[in-house]
Design an enzyme around this catalytic site. Structure first.
Site, PDB file in Angstrom:
ATOM      1  N   ASP A 233       0.834  -1.203   0.000  1.00 31.51           N
ATOM      2  CA  ASP A 233       0.000   0.000   0.000  1.00 31.51           C
ATOM      3  C   ASP A 233       0.869   1.254   0.000  1.00 31.51           C
ATOM      4  OD1 ASP A 233      -2.214   1.667   0.167  1.00 31.51           O
ATOM      5  OD2 ASP A 233      -2.284   1.558   2.353  1.00 31.51           O
ATOM      6  N   ARG A 282      -7.828  13.230 -10.097  1.00 31.97           N
ATOM      7  CA  ARG A 282      -8.292  12.872  -8.765  1.00 31.97           C
ATOM      8  C   ARG A 282      -8.451  11.358  -8.567  1.00 31.97           C
ATOM      9  NH1 ARG A 282     -10.039  17.646  -6.421  1.00 31.97           N
ATOM     10  NH2 ARG A 282     -10.798  16.419  -4.658  1.00 31.97           N
ATOM     11  N   LYS A 283      -8.196  10.574  -9.582  1.00 35.90           N
ATOM     12  CA  LYS A 283      -8.383   9.131  -9.431  1.00 35.90           C
ATOM     13  C   LYS A 283      -7.460   8.395 -10.397  1.00 35.90           C
ATOM     14  CE  LYS A 283     -11.979   7.110 -11.189  1.00 35.90           C
ATOM     15  NZ  LYS A 283     -13.376   6.685 -11.443  1.00 35.90           N
TER      16      LYS A 283
END
Length: 320
Positions: A233, A282-283
């Site tokens: 992560d 944003r993604k």
């Protein structure tokens, strides 16, 4: 020649027939004077035991069989022992023992000893030093010297398209204790032994060489899956944030496929590549993999990272 054999005087029933045969022998001659009965029995009995042997019957010629030559008699006691020792058969030579069983036994013993020591270190490893101690710092220096010799590290360090730095080098020392990867998971016993980040300025790919210590094992000798998810992560998020103009973001979705166990006390490579298709301000999606230093894939990952709209985040520092 008459042989007189002293015998006991027989009874009358035996001597009378003998006496009659003796009288017949003297018929036609002068009758001898009267002889006592006991003496006559003895005399007639003695005549019957004459030593004159009858002539032997004609015998067949005896075939002479050759007799083995007699060995000469020894002259003294010493020569007798010498001859008896010479006559003894020579024993066959003893077979030499093969060294093959001893060689096999030594090899199996060495193999068993090595496997036993390796198993003991995995199942019951020695106690590891705490983070920040003198022993821990010495261990970190040793791991850095080993990592510098890895072919991947040497190759990326000399490539001008790649920028390298130590992970979390932009985080202040007083703030590292409050973070998971630099606090509880810090030190050579966990994730703090070695973490070097390589960033490609052209493709946006991110490569991190990390050391998995012995204190983060779930099963003996195998790194815990939660720790693997944590460091994956971190690496995928580091790659995604660099593509956003806001230089910040959070994890919205993370998928992992564990293909092979990740062994503790080893170096591993974590790769992260941004997916250009569908990537916005944003993604964005990022693909990742956990590999061995030889290139074997142990874990495959995919994460979705976004920049929140409702609240504002601080930008992440450059060398995070």
């Amino acid at each position: 020649m008459i042989t007189r054999v002293p015998i006991q005087v027989m009874s009358d029933s035996i001597c009378r027939p003998l006496l009659r045969s003796a009288q017949n022998c003297f018929s036609g001659a002068s009758r001898p004077a009267a002889i006592p009965f006991r003496l006559r029995c003895q005399t007639s009995h003695q005549r019957l035991y004459s030593s004159v042997q009858p002539p032997p019957p004609p015998s067949q010629p005896i075939q002479e069989t050759p007799t083995p030559a007699e060995s000469p008699r020894p002259r003294d006691l010493r020569s007798q022992f010498a001859s008896s020792a010479a006559e003894q058969p020579i024993p066959p030579p003893k077979k030499k023992r093969s060294l093959r069983p001893y060689i096999y036994a030594t090899l199996f013993f060495a193999f068993g000893l090595a496997v036993g020591q390796y198993t003991r270190l995995i199942v019951a490893p020695p106690p590891l030093p705490d983070a920040g101690t003198k022993e821990d710092l010495l261990m970190i220096d040793f791991l850095k010297s080993r990592a510098e010799k890895l072919p991947l590290v040497q190759s990326l360090s000399t490539d001008p398209n790649w920028v390298s730095y130590e992970a979390y080098s932009s985080v202040a020392e007083e703030a590292r204790g409050a973070r998971l990867t630099t606090g509880p998971l810090g030190g050579a016993r966990a994730l703090g032994g070695f973490q070097r980040v390589f960033y490609n300025k052209i493709s946006g790919e991110n490569v991190t060489v990390v050391w998995f210590g012995g204190a983060i094992a779930g099963w003996p000798g195998v790194v815990h899956g939660g720790v693997i998810a944590t460091i994956v992560d971190e690496v995928l998020g580091r790659c995604a944030v660099r593509q956003f103009p806001a230089k910040t973001g959070v994890t919205a979705n993370l998928e992992l496929n564990y293909l092979k166990p990740v062994i503790s006390n080893s170096f591993y490579v974590i790769r992260a590549v941004p997916v250009k298709e569908g990537y916005t301000e944003r993604k964005g999606w990022v693909n990742g993999r956990v590999e061995t230093t030889e290139g074997g894939v142990c874990v495959e990952a995919k994460g979705l990272f976004v920049v929140p709209k409702t609240y504002k985040l601080k930008p992440i520092l450059e060398n995070y």
